[in-house]
Design a protein around this motif. Sequence first.
Motif, PDB file in Angstrom:
ATOM      1  N   SER A  99      94.370 -50.570  54.088  1.00  0.00           N
ATOM      2  CA  SER A  99      95.193 -51.404  54.968  1.00  0.00           C
ATOM      3  C   SER A  99      94.427 -51.837  56.210  1.00  0.00           C
ATOM      4  O   SER A  99      94.524 -52.999  56.634  1.00  0.00           O
ATOM      5  N   GLU A 100      93.674 -50.932  56.787  1.00  0.00           N
ATOM      6  CA  GLU A 100      92.890 -51.259  57.983  1.00  0.00           C
ATOM      7  C   GLU A 100      91.807 -52.285  57.670  1.00  0.00           C
ATOM      8  O   GLU A 100      91.584 -53.227  58.441  1.00  0.00           O
ATOM      9  N   ASP A 101      91.143 -52.133  56.532  1.00  0.00           N
ATOM     10  CA  ASP A 101      90.129 -53.111  56.112  1.00  0.00           C
ATOM     11  C   ASP A 101      90.762 -54.490  55.915  1.00  0.00           C
ATOM     12  O   ASP A 101      90.207 -55.504  56.339  1.00  0.00           O
ATOM     13  N   ALA A 102      91.924 -54.511  55.283  1.00  0.00           N
ATOM     14  CA  ALA A 102      92.627 -55.782  55.056  1.00  0.00           C
ATOM     15  C   ALA A 102      93.021 -56.416  56.384  1.00  0.00           C
ATOM     16  O   ALA A 102      92.878 -57.628  56.563  1.00  0.00           O
ATOM     17  N   LYS A 103      93.495 -55.606  57.315  1.00  0.00           N
ATOM     18  CA  LYS A 103      93.909 -56.134  58.620  1.00  0.00           C
ATOM     19  C   LYS A 103      92.730 -56.772  59.348  1.00  0.00           C
ATOM     20  O   LYS A 103      92.871 -57.853  59.939  1.00  0.00           O
ATOM     21  N   VAL A 148      99.957 -70.700  62.693  1.00  0.00           N
ATOM     22  CA  VAL A 148      99.282 -69.900  61.675  1.00  0.00           C
ATOM     23  C   VAL A 148      99.669 -68.435  61.829  1.00  0.00           C
ATOM     24  O   VAL A 148      99.813 -67.939  62.947  1.00  0.00           O
ATOM     25  N   ARG A 149      99.904 -67.774  60.706  1.00  0.00           N
ATOM     26  CA  ARG A 149     100.244 -66.355  60.686  1.00  0.00           C
ATOM     27  C   ARG A 149      99.540 -65.704  59.502  1.00  0.00           C
ATOM     28  O   ARG A 149      99.223 -66.365  58.533  1.00  0.00           O
ATOM     29  N   TYR A 150      99.353 -64.391  59.587  1.00  0.00           N
ATOM     30  CA  TYR A 150      98.825 -63.681  58.424  1.00  0.00           C
ATOM     31  C   TYR A 150      99.778 -62.575  58.015  1.00  0.00           C
ATOM     32  O   TYR A 150     100.554 -62.069  58.820  1.00  0.00           O
ATOM     33  N   HIS A 151      99.693 -62.239  56.724  1.00  0.00           N
ATOM     34  CA  HIS A 151     100.603 -61.256  56.142  1.00  0.00           C
ATOM     35  C   HIS A 151      99.822 -60.369  55.180  1.00  0.00           C
ATOM     36  O   HIS A 151      99.006 -60.864  54.407  1.00  0.00           O
ATOM     37  N   ILE A 152     100.120 -59.089  55.216  1.00  0.00           N
ATOM     38  CA  ILE A 152      99.574 -58.145  54.254  1.00  0.00           C
ATOM     39  C   ILE A 152     100.759 -57.550  53.499  1.00  0.00           C
ATOM     40  O   ILE A 152     101.660 -56.959  54.107  1.00  0.00           O
ATOM     41  N   GLU A 153     100.775 -57.769  52.202  1.00  0.00           N
ATOM     42  CA  GLU A 153     101.869 -57.292  51.360  1.00  0.00           C
ATOM     43  C   GLU A 153     101.332 -56.247  50.383  1.00  0.00           C
ATOM     44  O   GLU A 153     100.145 -56.232  50.067  1.00  0.00           O
ATOM     45  N   PHE A 154     102.206 -55.387  49.883  1.00  0.00           N
ATOM     46  CA  PHE A 154     101.857 -54.364  48.910  1.00  0.00           C
ATOM     47  C   PHE A 154     102.660 -54.596  47.639  1.00  0.00           C
ATOM     48  O   PHE A 154     103.863 -54.832  47.703  1.00  0.00           O
ATOM     49  N   GLY A 155     101.983 -54.539  46.486  1.00  0.00           N
ATOM     50  CA  GLY A 155     102.676 -54.707  45.216  1.00  0.00           C
ATOM     51  C   GLY A 155     101.828 -55.452  44.218  1.00  0.00           C
ATOM     52  O   GLY A 155     100.598 -55.394  44.257  1.00  0.00           O
ATOM     53  N   SER A 156     102.476 -56.172  43.335  1.00  0.00           N
ATOM     54  CA  SER A 156     101.799 -56.942  42.298  1.00  0.00           C
ATOM     55  C   SER A 156     101.369 -58.294  42.864  1.00  0.00           C
ATOM     56  O   SER A 156     102.220 -59.118  43.225  1.00  0.00           O
ATOM     57  N   PRO A 157     100.057 -58.560  42.942  1.00  0.00           N
ATOM     58  CA  PRO A 157      99.607 -59.837  43.497  1.00  0.00           C
ATOM     59  C   PRO A 157     100.208 -61.056  42.789  1.00  0.00           C
ATOM     60  O   PRO A 157     100.606 -62.015  43.443  1.00  0.00           O
ATOM     61  N   LYS A 158     100.292 -60.994  41.473  1.00  0.00           N
ATOM     62  CA  LYS A 158     100.815 -62.137  40.719  1.00  0.00           C
ATOM     63  C   LYS A 158     102.226 -62.502  41.167  1.00  0.00           C
ATOM     64  O   LYS A 158     102.513 -63.659  41.472  1.00  0.00           O
ATOM     65  N   THR A 159     103.097 -61.527  41.193  1.00  0.00           N
ATOM     66  CA  THR A 159     104.499 -61.766  41.528  1.00  0.00           C
ATOM     67  C   THR A 159     104.674 -62.176  42.984  1.00  0.00           C
ATOM     68  O   THR A 159     105.422 -63.110  43.290  1.00  0.00           O
ATOM     69  N   ILE A 160     103.983 -61.491  43.873  1.00  0.00           N
ATOM     70  CA  ILE A 160     104.135 -61.781  45.297  1.00  0.00           C
ATOM     71  C   ILE A 160     103.601 -63.172  45.621  1.00  0.00           C
ATOM     72  O   ILE A 160     104.264 -63.954  46.316  1.00  0.00           O
ATOM     73  N   ILE A 161     102.405 -63.511  45.109  1.00  0.00           N
ATOM     74  CA  ILE A 161     101.792 -64.808  45.417  1.00  0.00           C
ATOM     75  C   ILE A 161     102.575 -65.959  44.799  1.00  0.00           C
ATOM     76  O   ILE A 161     102.784 -66.993  45.444  1.00  0.00           O
ATOM     77  N   ALA A 162     103.017 -65.801  43.563  1.00  0.00           N
ATOM     78  CA  ALA A 162     103.680 -66.902  42.855  1.00  0.00           C
ATOM     79  C   ALA A 162     105.155 -67.063  43.192  1.00  0.00           C
ATOM     80  O   ALA A 162     105.666 -68.185  43.177  1.00  0.00           O
ATOM     81  N   HIS A 163     105.847 -65.963  43.513  1.00  0.00           N
ATOM     82  CA  HIS A 163     107.304 -66.042  43.629  1.00  0.00           C
ATOM     83  C   HIS A 163     107.881 -65.482  44.935  1.00  0.00           C
ATOM     84  O   HIS A 163     108.558 -66.208  45.661  1.00  0.00           O
ATOM     85  N   ASP A 164     107.629 -64.207  45.197  1.00  0.00           N
ATOM     86  CA  ASP A 164     108.315 -63.533  46.304  1.00  0.00           C
ATOM     87  C   ASP A 164     107.990 -64.162  47.662  1.00  0.00           C
ATOM     88  O   ASP A 164     108.890 -64.520  48.421  1.00  0.00           O
TER      89      ASP A 164
END
Length: 153
Positions: A62-66, A84-100
Amino acid sequence: MSSQYKHIQVSVDGSKEADLAFSKSVAVAKRNNASLEILHVIDTRSFQNVSSFDSAMVEQVSEDAKKKMEDYYERAKSAGLEDVRYHIEFGSPKTIIAHDFPKKHKIDLIVIGATGLNAVERLLIGSVTEYVTRTADCDILVCRTKETGIAGI
């Protein structure tokens, strides 16, 4: 093009292709006077097979991603983007990027690299990019080539 994009999402994973997608997303956001949402998804499935799993590992990832996301954010601001904003999410990249994420943030354009970091996953279960282009409800810009005139982004 009869309409402008207003809410742009760029998905980054630290790869060269993601960096290219980021640069192009900044250029598109500037041309359209749009907001830019920089998204990084930490794939929680990668932690399931680690026998010595502990919270320190998650904190380090998480720290590296931040740190990476703060760098992308600063680059976007330096290029002249206001919204502009940034977001770090946890879970399935496919589902989060395409839908959630697009649904939650009213995204009308997803910018993504043609390939990412995980070649093994691409071979076994298909790429994130392929899934996003096939299933997302909004327009997708898949970045394959370097755009000229984006120096310093």
